[in-house]
Design a protein around this motif. Structure first.
Motif, PDB file in Angstrom:
ATOM      1  N   ALA A   1       8.653  -2.648  -0.970  1.00 26.42           N
ATOM      2  CA  ALA A   1       8.863  -3.640   0.090  1.00 26.42           C
ATOM      3  C   ALA A   1       8.980  -2.961   1.453  1.00 26.42           C
ATOM      4  N   ALA A   2       9.617  -1.795   1.477  1.00 27.24           N
ATOM      5  CA  ALA A   2       9.721  -1.040   2.730  1.00 27.24           C
ATOM      6  C   ALA A   2       8.352  -0.505   3.142  1.00 27.24           C
TER       7      ALA A   2
ATOM      8  N   GLU B   1       5.514  -1.965   2.489  1.00 24.52           N
ATOM      9  CA  GLU B   1       4.745  -3.122   2.971  1.00 24.52           C
ATOM     10  C   GLU B   1       4.955  -3.334   4.469  1.00 24.52           C
ATOM     11  N   LYS B   2       6.175  -3.089   4.921  1.00 28.32           N
ATOM     12  CA  LYS B   2       6.485  -3.277   6.344  1.00 28.32           C
ATOM     13  C   LYS B   2       5.749  -2.274   7.230  1.00 28.32           C
TER      14      LYS B   2
ATOM     15  N   ASP C   1       2.684  -3.433   9.206  1.00 25.29           N
ATOM     16  CA  ASP C   1       2.853  -4.153  10.464  1.00 25.29           C
ATOM     17  C   ASP C   1       2.798  -3.231  11.679  1.00 25.29           C
ATOM     18  N   THR C   2       2.948  -1.932  11.448  1.00 24.91           N
ATOM     19  CA  THR C   2       2.968  -0.986  12.569  1.00 24.91           C
ATOM     20  C   THR C   2       1.572  -0.664  13.087  1.00 24.91           C
TER      21      THR C   2
END
Length: 314
Positions: free
Chosen positions: A150-151, A153-154, A157-158
């Motif tokens: 999950a981390a 996946e974030k 967004d970068t």
């Protein structure tokens, strides 16, 4: 023929059929020179990892290799990996930013979770051991690689990474991950060669849209597939090297990552042939007559499919 075959990822991006593996490359600037040589030959995928300790060299080799061949950043596909000691969500960003800075190549094409096993984060990039020789597991994160994912996946967004995936994931671990994941892994990088063909895992990954990429496609120091009589016979018939037979077989199943720092071998590994159906079937039999996994660290928890099968019988 030089291999320009590509595979399509579930992100829509292309991954080249043959990439340069760089594990153990880095001494005496060998990581840098081998990457430049590979790009000159025609390789368009370079694979590294935080744990390899050579990301700075690899990044420098990519930058200079592109410049010397009149290529742009978009012309190369670069993979690196999250180490087991950085599985805690807050440390995922730390590890990624370190790799991003070391590579210094504008963006990373593919970021993989190197192993589904969390290790003591106090050890940094090292593989920590307890006094009795067992792995120093991060007990608070054990079995929680879905939280790590999950981390990861974030990170998408970068804009600093184009795709994320996993490495050394078995069917049970993939099933666990997919229960909660918002993003399906683009790639599962696994040990894959004729002695360890991973048929069930390949079929499962294909059903989920996960591309499989093969490390150790030629075997390792623990077992050299290039000396197998079936492989050498086929190589002799085509007047090519055994490694070229193995890579030609490998790209019928997914992308492959042969590693070398020797210019002649880097070049030869990129030259593949079209194997006949009969030759492929002969090679396929080696999985049952000579079954062998060469990379099998004792993590202290089940990792590979056969370990889960054994655990279920006990």
């Amino acid at each position: 023929m030089s291999s320009q075959k590509i595979f399509k990822l579930n992100t829509g991006a292309d991954i080249p059929a043959i990439g340069l593996g760089t594990w153990l490359s880095g001494k005496d600037d060998s990581g840098y020179t081998s990457v430049k040589e590979a790009i000159n030959v025609g390789y368009r995928h370079i694979d590294t990892a935080f744990m390899y300790g050579n990301e700075e060299q690899i990044g420098r080799g990519v930058r200079d290799g592109l410049k010397e061949n009149g290529l742009e950043r978009k012309d190369i596909f670069v993979t690196t990996k999250l180490p087991p000691t950085y599985h805690r969500p807050e440390k995922v960003v730390e590890a990624f930013n370190s790799s991003f800075a070391s590579l210094n190549i504008e963006y990373i094409d593919l970021y993989l979770m190197h192993w589904p096993v969390p290790l003591n984060p106090a050890s940094g990039e090292k593989i920590p051991l307890r006094p009795d020789g067992s792995r120093d597991l991060d007990e608070t994160m054990l079995g929680k690689f879905d939280v790590t994912w999950a981390a990861m996946e974030k990170l998408l967004d970068t804009g600093k990474v184009k795709a994320i995936g996993v490495s050394n994931f078995s069917i049970p671990n993939l099933e666990h991950l997919l229960k909660t994941s918002k993003v399906v892994p683009a790639v599962n990088q696994i040990e894959l060669h004729p002695f360890n063909p991973q048929n069930k895992l390949l079929e499962y990954c294909s059903s989920k849209g996960i591309h499989c990429s093969a490390y150790s496609p030629l075997g390792t120091s623990n077992g050299n597939l290039c000396e197998n009589s079936t492989i050498t016979d086929i190589a002799a018939a085509h007047k090519i090297l055994p490694a070229q037979v193995l890579i030609s077989w490998g790209i019928t199943r997914g992308s492959v990552l042969p590693k070398s720092v020797t210019p002649s071998r880097i070049k030869a590994n990129f030259e593949t042939i079209e194997l006949s159906k009969e030759e492929i079937e002969r090679i396929n039999t080696l999985g049952s007559t000579h079954p062998k996994r060469f990379v099998s660290p004792n993590w202290g928890v089940p990792v590979f499919d056969e370990e889960f099968e054994l655990a279920s019988k006990n």
